[in-house]
Design a protein around this motif. Structure first.
Motif, PDB file in Angstrom:
ATOM      1  N   GLN A 125       0.673  -1.295  -0.102  1.00 27.30           N
ATOM      2  CA  GLN A 125       0.054   0.015   0.039  1.00 27.30           C
ATOM      3  C   GLN A 125       0.776   1.435   0.069  1.00 27.30           C
ATOM      4  O   GLN A 125       1.980   1.324   0.468  1.00 27.30           O
ATOM      5  CB  GLN A 125      -1.124   0.253   1.300  1.00 27.30           C
ATOM      6  N   PRO A 126       0.340   2.297  -0.368  1.00 19.95           N
ATOM      7  CA  PRO A 126       0.874   3.614  -0.306  1.00 19.95           C
ATOM      8  C   PRO A 126       1.375   3.758   1.020  1.00 19.95           C
ATOM      9  O   PRO A 126       0.822   3.722   1.863  1.00 19.95           O
ATOM     10  CB  PRO A 126      -0.040   4.630  -0.944  1.00 19.95           C
ATOM     11  N   GLY A 127       2.875   4.358   1.196  1.00 19.97           N
ATOM     12  CA  GLY A 127       3.361   4.551   2.496  1.00 19.97           C
ATOM     13  C   GLY A 127       4.012   3.377   3.064  1.00 19.97           C
ATOM     14  O   GLY A 127       4.789   3.654   4.161  1.00 19.97           O
ATOM     15  N   GLY A 128       3.874   2.291   2.417  1.00 20.76           N
ATOM     16  CA  GLY A 128       4.509   1.020   3.123  1.00 20.76           C
ATOM     17  C   GLY A 128       5.990   0.857   2.504  1.00 20.76           C
ATOM     18  O   GLY A 128       6.496   1.802   1.923  1.00 20.76           O
ATOM     19  N   GLY A 166      15.890  10.217  -0.004  1.00 18.31           N
ATOM     20  CA  GLY A 166      15.383  10.447   1.119  1.00 18.31           C
ATOM     21  C   GLY A 166      14.251   9.207   1.538  1.00 18.31           C
ATOM     22  O   GLY A 166      13.851   9.015   2.649  1.00 18.31           O
ATOM     23  N   ARG A 167      13.931   8.387   0.547  1.00 17.78           N
ATOM     24  CA  ARG A 167      13.060   7.233   0.694  1.00 17.78           C
ATOM     25  C   ARG A 167      13.465   5.762   0.500  1.00 17.78           C
ATOM     26  O   ARG A 167      13.285   4.935   1.152  1.00 17.78           O
ATOM     27  CB  ARG A 167      11.810   7.457  -0.137  1.00 17.78           C
ATOM     28  N   LEU A 210       6.600   4.159  -0.001  1.00 20.35           N
ATOM     29  CA  LEU A 210       6.249   4.039  -1.420  1.00 20.35           C
ATOM     30  C   LEU A 210       5.125   4.807  -1.657  1.00 20.35           C
ATOM     31  O   LEU A 210       4.047   5.017  -1.184  1.00 20.35           O
ATOM     32  CB  LEU A 210       6.178   2.485  -1.266  1.00 20.35           C
ATOM     33  N   LYS A 211       5.191   5.023  -3.159  1.00 20.61           N
ATOM     34  CA  LYS A 211       4.075   5.951  -3.596  1.00 20.61           C
ATOM     35  C   LYS A 211       3.649   5.163  -4.819  1.00 20.61           C
ATOM     36  O   LYS A 211       4.343   4.259  -5.497  1.00 20.61           O
ATOM     37  CB  LYS A 211       4.558   7.245  -4.130  1.00 20.61           C
ATOM     38  N   LEU A 212       2.353   5.633  -5.295  1.00 24.79           N
ATOM     39  CA  LEU A 212       1.905   4.889  -6.529  1.00 24.79           C
ATOM     40  C   LEU A 212       2.791   4.981  -7.753  1.00 24.79           C
ATOM     41  O   LEU A 212       3.028   3.919  -8.437  1.00 24.79           O
ATOM     42  CB  LEU A 212       0.658   5.468  -6.835  1.00 24.79           C
ATOM     43  N   GLU A 213       3.691   5.997  -7.783  1.00 29.05           N
ATOM     44  CA  GLU A 213       4.442   6.210  -9.098  1.00 29.05           C
ATOM     45  C   GLU A 213       5.755   5.441  -8.812  1.00 29.05           C
ATOM     46  O   GLU A 213       6.552   5.300  -9.704  1.00 29.05           O
ATOM     47  CB  GLU A 213       4.731   7.524  -9.231  1.00 29.05           C
TER      48      GLU A 213
END
Length: 115
Positions: free
Chosen positions: A13-16, A65-66, A85-88
């Motif tokens: 999921q996003p943010g994971g 940064g991620r 993590l982001k959708l993109e």
């Protein structure tokens, strides 16, 4: 024979977070530069992160940064820790090892970020 085996991809999921691994064989791992590239559908394969044999790292602006790239020379493995993590970020991720004579690629692992 050089072989690169990737693992760790999946659906998140996003943010994971996910951690990718790439185990190499048939190569002198410690003296190679290496990195992770990604290819989204309809797009070219682009650099995500790279680490030199001297452990100097560089990142695409989109992942700074991620994501964190690292290497374990004792186990011939490179890693990509992916947080926030982001959708993109959805793409097939490939590890690459660079030698003096040629580059080698893994088979790719799918990362899908979706809610």
């Amino acid at each position: 024979q050089v072989r690169l085996v990737e693992s760790g991809g999946g659906l998140v999921q996003p943010g994971g977070s996910l951690r990718l691994s790439c185990v190499a064989s048939g190569i002198i791992f410690s003296i190679a530069d290496m990195g992770w590239y990604r290819q989204a559908p309809g797009n070219q394969r682009v650099l995500g992160a790279r680490i030199t044999r001297g452990r100097i790292t560089n990142y695409a602006d989109s992942v700074k940064g991620r994501f964190t790239i690292s290497r374990d020379n004792a186990n011939n493995t490179q890693y990509l820790q992916m947080n926030s993590l982001k959708l993109e970020d959805t793409a097939v991720y490939y590890c690459k090892i660079e030698t003096a004579t040629r580059d080698y690629w893994g088979q790719g692992t799918q990362v899908t970020v979706s809610s």
